[in-house]
Enzyme design. Structure first.
Site, PDB file in Angstrom:
ATOM      1  CE1 TYR A 171      -4.160  -1.851   0.574  1.00  0.00           C
ATOM      2  CE2 TYR A 171      -2.684  -3.293   1.795  1.00  0.00           C
ATOM      3  CZ  TYR A 171      -3.898  -3.066   1.169  1.00  0.00           C
ATOM      4  OH  TYR A 171      -4.851  -4.059   1.134  1.00  0.00           O
ATOM      5  CB  SER A 172       0.780   4.364  -2.011  1.00  0.00           C
ATOM      6  OG  SER A 172       1.067   3.779  -3.261  1.00  0.00           O
ATOM      7  CB  CYS A 373      -0.612   7.217  -7.713  1.00  0.00           C
ATOM      8  SG  CYS A 373      -0.661   5.734  -6.654  1.00  0.00           S
ATOM      9  CD  GLU A 413       3.549   3.175  -6.724  1.00  0.00           C
ATOM     10  OE1 GLU A 413       2.820   3.663  -5.845  1.00  0.00           O
ATOM     11  OE2 GLU A 413       4.772   2.963  -6.543  1.00  0.00           O
ATOM     12  CE1 TYR A 415      -5.961   0.771  -8.841  1.00  0.00           C
ATOM     13  CE2 TYR A 415      -3.904   1.674  -7.967  1.00  0.00           C
ATOM     14  CZ  TYR A 415      -5.287   1.687  -8.035  1.00  0.00           C
ATOM     15  OH  TYR A 415      -5.998   2.597  -7.300  1.00  0.00           O
TER      16      TYR A 415
END
Length: 415
Positions: A171-172, A373, A413, A415
């Site tokens: 987790y960021s 992100c 970053e 997903y």
């Protein structure tokens, strides 16, 4: 820490005589202390080198061979003694905390109350996965990290494969290096509770789903609940949590305080952006002795969410806008509630298109960094917005963005 660099050197004369030596540079350094002058052990093969090489005669050759063998032993001994210290990584000449704790040897943190935010940040929207939480762990100063990094969390499980504990989930980090309480002893995460009802996958059959901490349950349906996200969202003050890391070097802030920062986030992709903004505009660590901020550039945030009830950290953004109107800008894209003039849903790229020329002028400035992100679709969105502008300048957006990335100005970053 000791860093070791080595290169074999060949000392040869004639057809049948060769010897190998080794160059070793040992530079002790710590997380913040500058490296001391290097100690060199060097094997030499030319007449101008002192001591080892000697003359290029038969006697000199054997001297080289013997000395090189001795040097090789010394090299291996020095290398063995100069193993890299665990827990740091060199990134662009700067050492940062790195994997201090592993899945096999995690750190046990403890959930503490966050003084800035309630645990649940969002309000019910009608969607099953409406909840996003802000959870803080006390690590006692044992898990140092910097803005832009991530930590891993190991939930008890079982995971989808039936394994306990479950596999690590990264987790960021949503807090700055000093933590929300500025003690350097806490770390905060921004985590969305993953819940799917009657979807392709399920880990609860009809009648098995029980109310979570927020009171949400779907007993009449087949339900899939993300193992780690639900574990984190259900944590309460005093609970233990297994932490790994820190890790991640893609999303680190630039060193130049005059840099401009464009931040693009969807949902919990806001986490690293919040860590930056806390440092830049809130923490004492980001202030000069006279109270002014060390950061002198522009920070511009674009946050995309489906509902206005899903917006995150709005109070903080409003505070920064009020206090630093010339340095902080924030624009939201609420896809299921807003549309642009053409009637299109308001996604991040749709909102950015309204400022395309201004953003382009920022991006061509070598002091500007772009941070992205969240959902992978943002990358395509960037091309939609800036492709035509790049083409009008005789450029190809994909090539330009690659050049920005190579220059360490384009950080992704997704997903």
């Amino acid at each position: 820490m000791s860093r070791v660099t080595g290169a074999p050197l060949l000392a040869a004369a004639g057809a049948s005589c060769a010897a190998a030596a080794c160059f070793v540079s040992v530079k002790p350094s710590g997380l913040s202390a500058p490296a001391s002058p290097a100690l060199h052990l060097r094997g030499a093969t030319n007449n101008n080198s002192a001591g080892l090489a000697g003359e290029t005669s038969t006697g000199g050759i054997f001297a080289v061979t013997a000395a090189a063998m001795a040097s090789g032993v010394a090299c291996r001994a020095t290398a063995a003694a100069a193993k890299k210290k665990a827990g740091v990584k060199n990134v662009h000449g700067k050492e940062i905390p790195w994997n201090l704790f592993s899945p096999k040897a995690p750190y046990t943190g403890k959930v503490v109350k966050n003084q800035s935010h309630p645990q649940t940040l969002t309000q019910p929207t009608g969607d099953a996965n409406w909840e996003t939480t802000h959870v803080t762990f006390d690590h006692g100063g044992n898990v140092p990290y910097i803005e832009g990094q991530s930590i891993g969390v190991i939930s008890p499980g079982p995971d989808k494969d039936g394994k306990s504990p479950a596999r690590i989930r990264l987790y960021s980090i949503a807090s700055s290096a000093v933590g929300d309480d500025e003690t350097s002893k806490t770390v905060s995460l921004c985590v969305k509770r993953v819940v799917e009802v009657d979807g392709e996958h399920s880990n609860r059959e009809v009648g098995e789903d029980k109310p979570d901490k927020a009171g949400t349950a779907y007993p009449a349906n087949k339900v899939y609940r993300g193992v780690c996200s639900n574990f984190i969202c259900d944590l309460t003050v005093g609970d233990d949590v297994l932490i790994t890391g820190p890790t991640g070097a893609e999303m680190l802030l630039p060193e130049d305080p005059e840099s401009n920062i464009i931040m693009l986030a969807t949902g919990t992709g806001i986490a690293p952006m919040r860590s930056y903004l806390r440092l830049l505009f809130n923490d004492a660590a980001g202030a000069n002795s006279d109270g002014t901020r060390k950061f002198k550039g522009l920070a511009w945030l674009f946050l995309g969410v489906p509902y206005s009830k899903s917006l995150l950290y709005v109070d903080e953004h409003d505070d920064y806008t009020k206090k630093y109107p010339d340095q902080f800008r924030c624009d939201y894209a609420v896809s299921r509630e807003q549309k642009n003039a053409a009637g299109q849903k308001m996604y991040i790229q749709t909102r950015m298109a309204e400022f395309a020329d201004e953003l382009w002028e920022l991006m061509v400035d070598e002091k500007t960094h772009v941070y992205m992100c969240g959902l992978k679709g943002m990358e395509q969105g960037m091309e939609e917005v800036f492709g035509p502008i790049a083409e009008s300048k005789g450029l190809v957006w994909k090539d330009y963005s690659k050049a920005m990335k190579k220059a360490d100005r384009y950080h992704v970053e997704v997903y």
